[in-house]
Design a protein around this motif. Structure first.
Motif, mmCIF file in Angstrom:
data_model
loop_
_atom_site.group_PDB
_atom_site.id
_atom_site.type_symbol
_atom_site.label_atom_id
_atom_site.label_comp_id
_atom_site.label_asym_id
_atom_site.label_seq_id
_atom_site.Cartn_x
_atom_site.Cartn_y
_atom_site.Cartn_z
ATOM 1 N N VAL A 279 -1.322 47.961 -12.427
ATOM 2 C CA VAL A 279 -1.969 48.062 -13.735
ATOM 3 C C VAL A 279 -3.430 48.482 -13.616
ATOM 4 N N LEU A 280 -4.017 48.331 -12.435
ATOM 5 C CA LEU A 280 -5.380 48.787 -12.197
ATOM 6 C C LEU A 280 -5.587 48.931 -10.698
ATOM 7 N N SER A 281 -6.632 49.656 -10.316
ATOM 8 C CA SER A 281 -6.927 49.862 -8.894
ATOM 9 C C SER A 281 -8.370 49.504 -8.624
ATOM 10 N N ILE A 282 -8.608 49.010 -7.410
ATOM 11 C CA ILE A 282 -9.945 48.576 -6.976
ATOM 12 C C ILE A 282 -10.261 49.255 -5.657
ATOM 13 N N LEU A 283 -11.497 49.731 -5.533
ATOM 14 C CA LEU A 283 -11.970 50.289 -4.271
ATOM 15 C C LEU A 283 -12.644 49.186 -3.467
ATOM 16 N N ASP A 284 -12.161 49.004 -2.247
ATOM 17 C CA ASP A 284 -12.727 47.993 -1.350
ATOM 18 C C ASP A 284 -13.897 48.618 -0.587
ATOM 19 N N ARG A 285 -15.119 48.390 -1.074
ATOM 20 C CA ARG A 285 -16.296 48.990 -0.445
ATOM 21 C C ARG A 285 -16.770 48.225 0.781
ATOM 22 N N SER A 286 -16.084 47.127 1.106
ATOM 23 C CA SER A 286 -16.471 46.398 2.313
ATOM 24 C C SER A 286 -15.962 47.084 3.578
ATOM 25 N N GLY A 304 -11.270 53.647 19.255
ATOM 26 C CA GLY A 304 -12.219 52.671 19.764
ATOM 27 C C GLY A 304 -13.543 53.285 20.200
ATOM 28 N N GLN A 305 -13.621 54.591 20.222
ATOM 29 C CA GLN A 305 -14.852 55.273 20.643
ATOM 30 C C GLN A 305 -15.862 55.262 19.502
ATOM 31 N N THR A 306 -17.143 55.062 19.850
ATOM 32 C CA THR A 306 -18.221 55.033 18.868
ATOM 33 C C THR A 306 -18.852 56.417 18.758
ATOM 34 N N LEU A 307 -19.011 56.895 17.521
ATOM 35 C CA LEU A 307 -19.583 58.206 17.272
ATOM 36 C C LEU A 307 -20.718 58.086 16.266
ATOM 37 N N PRO A 308 -21.780 58.906 16.405
ATOM 38 C CA PRO A 308 -22.873 58.893 15.429
ATOM 39 C C PRO A 308 -22.477 59.643 14.164
ATOM 40 N N LEU A 309 -22.975 59.160 13.032
ATOM 41 C CA LEU A 309 -22.698 59.759 11.738
ATOM 42 C C LEU A 309 -24.011 60.033 11.021
ATOM 43 N N SER A 310 -24.057 61.104 10.272
ATOM 44 C CA SER A 310 -25.211 61.394 9.428
ATOM 45 C C SER A 310 -24.716 61.607 8.010
ATOM 46 N N ILE A 311 -25.429 61.007 7.054
ATOM 47 C CA ILE A 311 -25.078 61.065 5.645
ATOM 48 C C ILE A 311 -26.117 61.910 4.919
ATOM 49 N N ASP A 312 -25.682 62.832 4.099
ATOM 50 C CA ASP A 312 -26.606 63.710 3.395
ATOM 51 C C ASP A 312 -27.577 62.930 2.524
ATOM 52 N N SER A 313 -27.109 61.826 1.955
ATOM 53 C CA SER A 313 -27.980 61.056 1.070
ATOM 54 C C SER A 313 -29.059 60.299 1.822
ATOM 55 N N PHE A 314 -28.921 60.159 3.134
ATOM 56 C CA PHE A 314 -29.914 59.443 3.950
ATOM 57 C C PHE A 314 -30.319 60.372 5.091
ATOM 58 N N HIS A 315 -31.124 61.353 4.761
ATOM 59 C CA HIS A 315 -31.517 62.371 5.725
ATOM 60 C C HIS A 315 -32.339 61.745 6.847
ATOM 61 N N GLY A 316 -31.985 62.100 8.064
ATOM 62 C CA GLY A 316 -32.703 61.612 9.226
ATOM 63 C C GLY A 316 -32.230 60.272 9.745
ATOM 64 N N THR A 353 -14.289 54.310 11.084
ATOM 65 C CA THR A 353 -14.802 53.211 10.267
ATOM 66 C C THR A 353 -16.312 53.098 10.449
ATOM 67 N N ILE A 354 -17.045 53.026 9.330
ATOM 68 C CA ILE A 354 -18.507 52.961 9.367
ATOM 69 C C ILE A 354 -18.937 51.525 9.632
ATOM 70 N N GLN A 355 -19.843 51.361 10.588
ATOM 71 C CA GLN A 355 -20.354 50.049 10.954
ATOM 72 C C GLN A 355 -21.715 49.814 10.294
ATOM 73 N N ASP A 356 -21.917 48.587 9.758
ATOM 74 C CA ASP A 356 -23.232 48.172 9.243
ATOM 75 C C ASP A 356 -23.796 49.194 8.260
ATOM 76 N N SER A 357 -23.048 49.434 7.175
ATOM 77 C CA SER A 357 -23.551 50.370 6.163
ATOM 78 C C SER A 357 -24.621 49.766 5.266
ATOM 79 N N GLY A 358 -24.737 48.441 5.304
ATOM 80 C CA GLY A 358 -25.773 47.781 4.520
ATOM 81 C C GLY A 358 -25.572 47.892 3.020
#
Length: 378
Positions: A279-286, A304-316, A353-358
């Motif tokens: 009847v409804l949907s929820i996005l799990d942002r955790s 299991g390998q860790t890779l660096p990610l860059s987000i356009d909204s958080f330049h640098g 999976t993104i770690q520690d997105s704050g």
């Protein structure tokens, strides 16, 4: 002529050198993707008519928050009925466990004592005094018979000389007959006392006494284990039925299983919803993750390998992600994915999976996954 050719040759050489350098140094290797979140589609196992809607699309919700409520219909009445049934079964079970009351046992003892006394009385037979009294009554009856007989004979003689009436003679005859019958009765009574109690009566009294003794023993020992277990099972069955109804009542309240955002909701009070239908949907942002596609020459990436990610909204700013999925089969590059490699090559889907997105990232943001630390497959 020569002066004009030399600069041209020099320009061509520089251009070829730049092209060669660009081919030699392709720059950092990265693939692009979008941040996504798990979508949880909620519904009720019962279904029914919507009573209240507590949220709206885009609203932030917390775990165990009531989102939608359905009407209970007859669940409340059925719950009350099962509660009363459970109370009855519970009382019956306690009665079987406790056994018979002391008053019931005392009553059974008194009944046994009464029947035992009756049996002893029959076995002992009539007392000597009873037999003597019966003989005395027989002697009295015989004396009355003789008196009535003498009176009847006297009146018969008087009647011959017309000295008495026929009525007096008839009355005397009746008294004689009654006296004779009374003698026979008294004689039979004495015979019964002399014969004593019949064996059939003694056996009957003994059987009743034994029955009362066994009834008392049954009460003292309490109910059988099988009866107690049956009462317990009946009590547990009523409890299980009540628990099932209460779980159905819980299904009337559709709650959020986690913190998230209401993504899709199109309900109004009075709407009918089907059992088991979302009847409804929820996005799990955790639990945010990036879906990306890597070329065939970069399949050295591992779970299991860790890779660096860059987000356009958080330049640098650099985020860390952990690879949790690598497709086993390749596919053609989706139209919304850009890589430095040729788009005609087949790629493998990965999930990071993104770690520690704050709590700063949102689904739909573009992200780049840097593959510099992954060697190129030959």
């Amino acid at each position: 002529m020569t002066t004009r050719i030399v600069p041209l040759i020099a320009f061509v050489c520089v251009l070829l050198g730049l092209i060669a350098y660009s081919k030699w140094d392709e720059g950092p290797i990265r693939v692009s993707g979008f941040i996504e979140a798990d979508e949880i589609r909620l519904g009720s196992r019962l279904g029914g008519r919507v009573a209240q809607v507590h949220v709206e699309e885009g609203q932030e919700v917390t775990a165990d928050m009531v989102l939608v409520e359905l009407e209970p219909y007859d669940l409340l009445e059925r719950e009350k009925e099962l509660e009363l049934s459970l109370a009855s079964r519970e009382a019956e079970y306690r009665r079987f466990v406790a056994g018979y009351r002391p008053e019931e046992i005392a009553q059974a003892k008194a009944n046994l004592a009464q029947l035992q006394a009756r049996l002893d009385l029959l076995r002992a037979g009539p007392r000597k005094q009873e037999i003597e009294a019966a003989r005395a009554r027989l002697s009295l009856a015989e004396a009355e018979r003789r008196l009535a007989e003498e009176n009847e004979q006297r009146l018969t003689k008087l009647a011959r000389s017309n000295a008495t009436s026929e009525q007096e003679r008839d009355a005397a005859r009746e008294r004689l007959e009654a006296a004779i019958a009374n003698v026979e009765v008294r004689r039979q009574e004495l015979a019964l006392l002399d014969a004593g109690t019949r064996e059939e009566e003694i056996r009957e009294a003994a059987a009743r006494t034994e029955q009362a003794a066994q009834a008392l023993l049954l009460m003292e020992n309490g109910y059988r284990r099988e009866e107690v277990e049956k009462a317990e099972a009946s009590r547990d069955a009523a409890q299980a039925a009540l628990d099932a109804i209460r779980k159905q009542k819980q299904e009337l309240k559709i709650k959020s299983p986690t913190d998230g955002t209401v993504e899709a909701l199109d309900l109004q009070p009075g709407d009918m919803v089907a059992a088991g239908a979302p009847v409804l949907s929820i996005l799990d942002r955790s639990n945010l993750w990036v879906r990306a596609y890597i070329p065939q020459n970069r399949v050295a990436v591992k779970v299991g390998q860790t890779l660096p990610l860059s987000i356009d909204s958080f330049h640098g700013e650099v985020f860390e992600g952990v690879v949790v999925f690598v497709a086993r089969q390749s596919e053609f590059t989706p139209s919304n994915v850009q890589t430095p490699e040729e788009r005609s090559q087949q790629v493998y889907r990965i999930k990071i999976t993104i770690q520690d997105s704050g709590d700063r990232l949102r689904p739909g943001m573009t992200a780049d996954v840097w593959l510099d630390s992954i060697g190129e497959s030959k």
